[in-house]
Design a protein around this motif. Structure first.
Motif, PDB file in Angstrom:
ATOM      1  N   LEU A 166       0.563  -1.618  -0.094  1.00 58.73           N
ATOM      2  CA  LEU A 166      -0.295   0.223  -0.257  1.00 58.73           C
ATOM      3  C   LEU A 166       1.192   1.464   0.097  1.00 58.73           C
ATOM      4  O   LEU A 166       1.900   1.418   0.643  1.00 58.73           O
ATOM      5  CB  LEU A 166      -0.839  -0.038   0.831  1.00 58.73           C
ATOM      6  CG  LEU A 166      -1.537   1.147   1.840  1.00 58.73           C
ATOM      7  CD1 LEU A 166      -2.757   1.544  -0.117  1.00 58.73           C
ATOM      8  CD2 LEU A 166      -2.401   0.978   2.658  1.00 58.73           C
ATOM      9  N   ARG A 167       0.405   2.096  -0.716  1.00 57.22           N
ATOM     10  CA  ARG A 167       1.545   3.418  -0.730  1.00 57.22           C
ATOM     11  C   ARG A 167      -0.200   4.918  -0.716  1.00 57.22           C
ATOM     12  O   ARG A 167      -1.032   4.054  -1.857  1.00 57.22           O
ATOM     13  CB  ARG A 167       1.723   3.249  -2.066  1.00 57.22           C
ATOM     14  CG  ARG A 167       3.202   3.186  -1.727  1.00 57.22           C
ATOM     15  CD  ARG A 167       4.320   3.027  -3.187  1.00 57.22           C
ATOM     16  NE  ARG A 167       5.170   2.367  -3.077  1.00 57.22           N
ATOM     17  CZ  ARG A 167       6.149   1.325  -4.067  1.00 57.22           C
ATOM     18  NH1 ARG A 167       5.577   2.689  -5.072  1.00 57.22           N
ATOM     19  NH2 ARG A 167       7.129   0.913  -3.566  1.00 57.22           N
ATOM     20  N   ILE A 168       0.214   5.479  -0.238  1.00 58.00           N
ATOM     21  CA  ILE A 168      -0.638   6.884   0.011  1.00 58.00           C
ATOM     22  C   ILE A 168      -0.032   8.033  -0.816  1.00 58.00           C
ATOM     23  O   ILE A 168       1.049   8.143  -0.034  1.00 58.00           O
ATOM     24  CB  ILE A 168      -1.641   6.583   1.118  1.00 58.00           C
ATOM     25  CG1 ILE A 168      -2.236   5.694   1.787  1.00 58.00           C
ATOM     26  CG2 ILE A 168      -2.623   7.718   1.074  1.00 58.00           C
ATOM     27  CD1 ILE A 168      -3.311   5.408   2.624  1.00 58.00           C
ATOM     28  N   ASP A 170      -0.773  11.975  -2.273  1.00 54.45           N
ATOM     29  CA  ASP A 170      -1.156  13.645  -2.276  1.00 54.45           C
ATOM     30  C   ASP A 170      -1.735  13.832  -4.155  1.00 54.45           C
ATOM     31  O   ASP A 170      -0.753  12.314  -4.391  1.00 54.45           O
ATOM     32  CB  ASP A 170      -0.134  14.239  -2.216  1.00 54.45           C
ATOM     33  CG  ASP A 170      -0.483  14.969  -0.640  1.00 54.45           C
ATOM     34  OD1 ASP A 170      -0.278  15.092   0.329  1.00 54.45           O
ATOM     35  OD2 ASP A 170       0.734  15.978  -0.364  1.00 54.45           O
ATOM     36  N   ALA A 171      -2.896  13.894  -4.084  1.00 52.18           N
ATOM     37  CA  ALA A 171      -3.503  13.852  -5.407  1.00 52.18           C
ATOM     38  C   ALA A 171      -3.013  14.068  -6.462  1.00 52.18           C
ATOM     39  O   ALA A 171      -2.596  13.687  -7.805  1.00 52.18           O
ATOM     40  CB  ALA A 171      -5.128  14.575  -5.780  1.00 52.18           C
ATOM     41  N   ASP A 172      -1.574  15.096  -6.558  1.00 55.18           N
ATOM     42  CA  ASP A 172      -0.737  15.520  -7.412  1.00 55.18           C
ATOM     43  C   ASP A 172       0.384  14.392  -7.522  1.00 55.18           C
ATOM     44  O   ASP A 172       1.915  14.622  -8.671  1.00 55.18           O
ATOM     45  CB  ASP A 172      -0.108  16.675  -7.609  1.00 55.18           C
ATOM     46  CG  ASP A 172       0.704  16.707  -6.454  1.00 55.18           C
ATOM     47  OD1 ASP A 172       1.118  16.208  -5.418  1.00 55.18           O
ATOM     48  OD2 ASP A 172       0.996  17.972  -5.810  1.00 55.18           O
ATOM     49  N   GLY A 173       0.568  13.594  -6.632  1.00 58.00           N
ATOM     50  CA  GLY A 173       1.915  12.662  -6.457  1.00 58.00           C
ATOM     51  C   GLY A 173       3.184  12.866  -5.849  1.00 58.00           C
ATOM     52  O   GLY A 173       3.883  11.815  -5.651  1.00 58.00           O
ATOM     53  N   SER A 174       2.735  13.424  -5.241  1.00 57.42           N
ATOM     54  CA  SER A 174       3.965  14.049  -3.904  1.00 57.42           C
ATOM     55  C   SER A 174       3.219  13.206  -2.991  1.00 57.42           C
ATOM     56  O   SER A 174       2.505  12.789  -2.525  1.00 57.42           O
ATOM     57  CB  SER A 174       3.337  15.995  -4.203  1.00 57.42           C
ATOM     58  OG  SER A 174       2.584  16.057  -2.887  1.00 57.42           O
ATOM     59  N   HIS A 175       4.774  13.454  -2.243  1.00 61.22           N
ATOM     60  CA  HIS A 175       4.111  13.225  -0.450  1.00 61.22           C
ATOM     61  C   HIS A 175       3.974  11.535  -0.364  1.00 61.22           C
ATOM     62  O   HIS A 175       2.709  11.125   0.541  1.00 61.22           O
ATOM     63  CB  HIS A 175       3.437  14.340  -0.307  1.00 61.22           C
ATOM     64  CG  HIS A 175       4.319  15.799   0.498  1.00 61.22           C
ATOM     65  ND1 HIS A 175       3.806  16.046  -0.288  1.00 61.22           N
ATOM     66  CD2 HIS A 175       4.467  15.684   0.974  1.00 61.22           C
ATOM     67  CE1 HIS A 175       4.406  17.855  -0.309  1.00 61.22           C
ATOM     68  NE2 HIS A 175       5.071  16.938   0.246  1.00 61.22           N
ATOM     69  N   ILE A 176       5.400  10.539  -0.882  1.00 62.71           N
ATOM     70  CA  ILE A 176       4.147   9.949  -0.912  1.00 62.71           C
ATOM     71  C   ILE A 176       4.726   8.807   0.215  1.00 62.71           C
ATOM     72  O   ILE A 176       5.519   8.628   0.919  1.00 62.71           O
ATOM     73  CB  ILE A 176       5.256   8.425  -2.168  1.00 62.71           C
ATOM     74  CG1 ILE A 176       4.685   9.196  -3.478  1.00 62.71           C
ATOM     75  CG2 ILE A 176       4.702   7.001  -2.033  1.00 62.71           C
ATOM     76  CD1 ILE A 176       5.281   8.441  -4.391  1.00 62.71           C
ATOM     77  N   GLN A 177       3.702   8.041   0.821  1.00 60.65           N
ATOM     78  CA  GLN A 177       4.056   7.053   2.499  1.00 60.65           C
ATOM     79  C   GLN A 177       3.768   6.228   1.603  1.00 60.65           C
ATOM     80  O   GLN A 177       2.694   5.052   0.942  1.00 60.65           O
ATOM     81  CB  GLN A 177       3.186   7.471   3.160  1.00 60.65           C
ATOM     82  CG  GLN A 177       2.827   8.740   3.874  1.00 60.65           C
ATOM     83  CD  GLN A 177       2.197   9.363   5.410  1.00 60.65           C
ATOM     84  OE1 GLN A 177       0.688   9.513   4.273  1.00 60.65           O
ATOM     85  NE2 GLN A 177       1.891   9.248   6.034  1.00 60.65           N
TER      86      GLN A 177
END
Length: 184
Positions: A166-168, A170-177
């Motif tokens: 699982l990855r999450i 931001d909607a623009d693809g930044s700040h991937i967790q």
């Protein structure tokens, strides 16, 4: 979205049964809203039948996004009214895919203004009107919007060291967790 109907695709060798259907969630007779086969011509003599799949209701229930294509290549993205009328082509793939893969797994943003989908090349986002197409995640599959539309959760990828289930971002693809399991 209100739980009253279910949309589904039926893919059969016969054009008589292929298509997008809706049925009341408590049961009943399915209603064909979009025939599922058309012929995509590669030249004057040969053609390939296409299919429709992955129907997804918009949050307000007025539209359905779906994939139209060959299944294994040449998939495009379309949006229509929930009754099957007024089909709009958002992406029409001719097999020379700018996405390096197949358009798959559709997800509407909670406000209905955007669609996310995956290909082998990653996660893409575009306006529900077809504008602003952009790749937001390089590797991932099965995007799902957060309830406020600010983030996208998606399946990660396999690499030599570990599985990233699982990855999450931001909607623009930044700040991937990244979330891993099992102590890895």
């Amino acid at each position: 979205p209100d739980g009253s109907q279910i949309a589904y695709a039926r893919i059969r060798p016969s054009a008589d049964y292929s298509g997008l259907y809706v049925v009341a969630s408590e049961g009943g007779s399915p209603r064909l809203i979009r025939p599922g086969r058309r012929q995509w011509y590669s030249d004057e003599k040969d053609y390939f039948p296409t299919g429709v799949f992955s129907p997804t209701f918009s949050p307000d229930g007025r539209k359905i996004a779906y994939v139209d294509g060959m299944g294994d290549w040449g998939n495009g993205l379309r949006v229509m009214n929930a009754d099957g009328s007024h089909v709009r082509v958002l992406i029409d793939s001719d097999g020379e895919d700018r996405f390096d893969g197949h358009v798959q797994h559709l997800a509407w943003s909670p406000d209905g203004s955007h669609l996310a989908f995956d290909t082998e090349a990653g996660i893409w986002v575009m306006g529900a009107d077809g504008s602003g197409l952009r790749k937001v995640v390089r590797r991932g599959w099965k995007p799902t919007w957060s309830p406020d539309g600010s983030r996208i959760a998606y399946g990660g990828s396999w690499n030599a060291q570990s599985w990233k289930p699982l990855r999450i971002a931001d909607a623009d693809g930044s700040h991937i967790q990244e979330f891993t399991c099992c102590g890895s």
